[in-house]
Design an enzyme around this catalytic site. Structure first.
Site, mmCIF file in Angstrom:
data_model
loop_
_atom_site.group_PDB
_atom_site.id
_atom_site.type_symbol
_atom_site.label_atom_id
_atom_site.label_comp_id
_atom_site.label_asym_id
_atom_site.label_seq_id
_atom_site.Cartn_x
_atom_site.Cartn_y
_atom_site.Cartn_z
ATOM 1 C CB VAL A 1 -3.929 -6.358 -8.281
ATOM 2 C CG1 VAL A 1 -3.038 -6.621 -9.494
ATOM 3 C CG2 VAL A 1 -5.390 -6.594 -8.653
ATOM 4 C CG ASP B 1 -5.699 -0.280 -7.544
ATOM 5 O OD1 ASP B 1 -6.168 -1.016 -8.429
ATOM 6 O OD2 ASP B 1 -5.858 0.956 -7.531
ATOM 7 C CB THR C 1 9.052 0.447 0.093
ATOM 8 O OG1 THR C 1 8.946 -0.856 0.691
ATOM 9 C CG2 THR C 1 10.507 0.734 -0.213
ATOM 10 C CD1 TRP C 2 7.116 6.739 -2.951
ATOM 11 C CD2 TRP C 2 5.103 6.064 -3.657
ATOM 12 N NE1 TRP C 2 6.744 7.575 -3.969
ATOM 13 C CE2 TRP C 2 5.517 7.178 -4.430
ATOM 14 C CE3 TRP C 2 3.881 5.470 -3.926
ATOM 15 C CZ2 TRP C 2 4.703 7.709 -5.432
ATOM 16 C CZ3 TRP C 2 3.091 5.993 -4.935
ATOM 17 C CH2 TRP C 2 3.498 7.103 -5.681
ATOM 18 N N PRO D 1 -8.336 -0.880 -2.012
ATOM 19 C CG PRO D 1 -9.835 -1.305 -0.263
ATOM 20 C CD PRO D 1 -9.522 -0.305 -1.342
ATOM 21 C CG HIS E 1 2.896 -4.345 7.034
ATOM 22 N ND1 HIS E 1 2.748 -3.255 6.197
ATOM 23 C CD2 HIS E 1 3.891 -5.101 6.489
ATOM 24 C CE1 HIS E 1 3.612 -3.352 5.197
ATOM 25 N NE2 HIS E 1 4.316 -4.448 5.355
ATOM 26 C CB SER F 1 -0.942 -0.004 1.210
ATOM 27 O OG SER F 1 -1.902 -1.034 1.110
ATOM 28 N N GLY F 2 2.123 1.138 -0.319
ATOM 29 C CA GLY F 2 2.985 2.306 -0.357
ATOM 30 C C GLY F 2 3.920 2.426 0.827
#
Length: 322
Positions: A124, A121, A45-46, A119, A98, A42-43
Site C-alpha cells: 500500500v 502494508d 529511512t526509519w 507485505p 534494498h 519497509s522502514g
C-alpha cells in the site's frame, strides 16, 4: 528462487532500472560497518535515522541523512563519488540497500540489519509512493530512454506522428493490490513484487541465528520504539548515556521525522516530488483493510506456501494456521 539461503559463493546479482547489486563487490568494508537491508517502504529511512541517532548520540546530525547513509546499489549516484565519501567518513558507517542478503557481500566485521514489514502494508505504501516519484527525472538520471510517442495506426501514421499521449491512470488501490498479490515475478527482476519481498525476508530469516544478522519488525518499532532502539544499541555495542535516550527516541518518531522531511527524505537527486509526502502515514493494517475475507484467504494460502510457517506468523503477526 535466486539461490540457496546461506550458500557460499559469489553474491546473486539483482538489477532493476535504477539499482545494481554488483556495486557491492567494490565496497571496502571496515570493522563496525552497519548494512541496512530492507524492501522498499519497509522502514528503511526509519532504520537509517535510528542508526544515525545511535552512532552520533544526538538528534543534530552533521549532514543530511542520505549523505551520511548512502544507498550503495543506486545507479543515480556515481559509484566512485559515493565510495570516496564513505571512505572519508571518520565515524561508524551505516549504509542502505534494498538487496537481499544473498546479493550483498557478507563480511564478518559488519552487522546486517534487516527490517521486515507486513507485505500488504508495504505494498500500500509502495502504491502511494509511485505517485510521488518524478519518473522523467529518474529516467534522466539513470540514462533510460523516454517512452516512445504514441502514433495513430493509419496509413498516414508514418508521416504524421501524433503527440505523446498522457500516461494511463493507475488502477484503484484495491485492483492494484490484488494484482500485486497475484504476481509471479522473478525476485531478481522485480524485487518489490510479492515473490521478491518474501524471498528477501526468507533469506534473512534463514540467517537470523548468525551473530551479525539482526531482524527487526516494523510493527515492533511502532509499538515500542525505545525498546527496539535499546535492543539495537546493545547488538551494535553502542553505549548511550541514559539522559540522552528521551531526545533520541523523540527524534526517531514518525511525526518528528516528517517535520524534518527535507533533511531526512531520500531525495538527493530530486526524484521525489514532495519530501513530506514520503512520510505519508506510517501505520500498520492498511493493507489488510483493503482485502475482503475471500481475497485475504487467497493471499494467506499463497503466502503460507511460499515461506516457512514461523516466518509467516512473525511477519503477519498471527498464527500461520489461523
Amino acid at each position: 528462487m535466486p539461490g540457496d539461503h546461506g550458500s557460499i559463493g559469489p553474491p546473486v546479482r539483482y538489477r532493476s532500472a535504477d539499482e545494481d547489486s554488483a556495486r557491492w563487490l567494490d565496497f571496502a568494508f571496515r570493522p563496525g560497518d552497519i548494512v541496512i537491508s530492507t524492501r522498499s517502504k519497509s522502514g528503511t529511512t526509519w532504520m537509517q535515522m535510528i542508526c544515525a541517532l545511535l552512532v552520533f548520540r544526538t538528534p543534530e546530525l552533521p549532514a543530511p541523512l542520505t549523505e551520511l547513509s548512502p544507498w550503495v546499489d543506486w545507479l543515480v549516484e556515481p559509484a566512485d563519488g559515493m565510495f570516496a565519501r564513505l571512505e572519508a567518513q571518520p565515524h561508524r558507517r551505516f549504509v542502505k540497500t534494498h538487496t537481499p542478503l544473498d546479493g550483498v557481500v557478507l563480511d564478518p566485521r559488519a552487522t546486517y540489519v534487516v527490517v521486515a514489514r507486513h507485505p500488504l502494508d508495504m505494498a500500500v505504501s509502495l502504491y502511494h509512493q509511485g505517485a510521488n516519484i518524478d519518473h522523467d527525472r529518474l529516467r534522466e538520471l539513470t540514462g533510460q530512454a523516454a517512452p516512445e510517442p504514441s502514433t495513430v495506426a493509419s496509413p498516414e501514421a508514418h508521416r504524421s506522428p501524433q503527440p505523446p499521449q498522457p500516461p494511463r491512470p493507475r488502477p484503484p488501490l484495491r485492483e492494484w493490490l490484488l494484482s500485486w498479490a497475484a504476481s509471479r515475478a522473478d525476485p531478481r527482476e522485480e524485487m518489490d513484487s510479492l515473490p521478491g519481498v518474501l524471498w528477501h525476508l526468507s533469506d534473512a530469516w534463514a540467517r537470523r541465528d548468525q551473530p551479525n544478522v539482526v531482524l527487526v519488525h516494523y510493527d515492533d518499532l511502532s509499538a515500542d520504539l525505545e525498546g527496539q532502539m535499546r535492543r539495537l544499541a546493545n547488538v551494535l555495542g553502542i553505549e548511550v548515556p541514559e539522559p540522552t535516550w528521551p531526545a533520541l527516541v523523540r527524534a526517531a518518531t514518525f511525526d518528528h521525522m516528517r517535520a524534518r522531511a527535507d533533511e531526512l527524505a531520500p531525495n538527493p537527486a530530486g526524484v521525489l516530488k514532495d519530501n513530506a509526502a514520503f512520510f505519508r502515514r506510517g501505520r500498520s493494517g492498511s493493507g489488510r483493510e483493503v482485502l475482503g475475507e475471500e481475497e485475504w484467504a487467497r493471499y494467506r494460502a499463497r503466502t503460507q506456501a511460499m515461506v516457512p510457517a514461523d516466518l509467516w506468523g512473525w511477519l503477519h503477526r498471527e498464527p500461520a494456521t489461523a
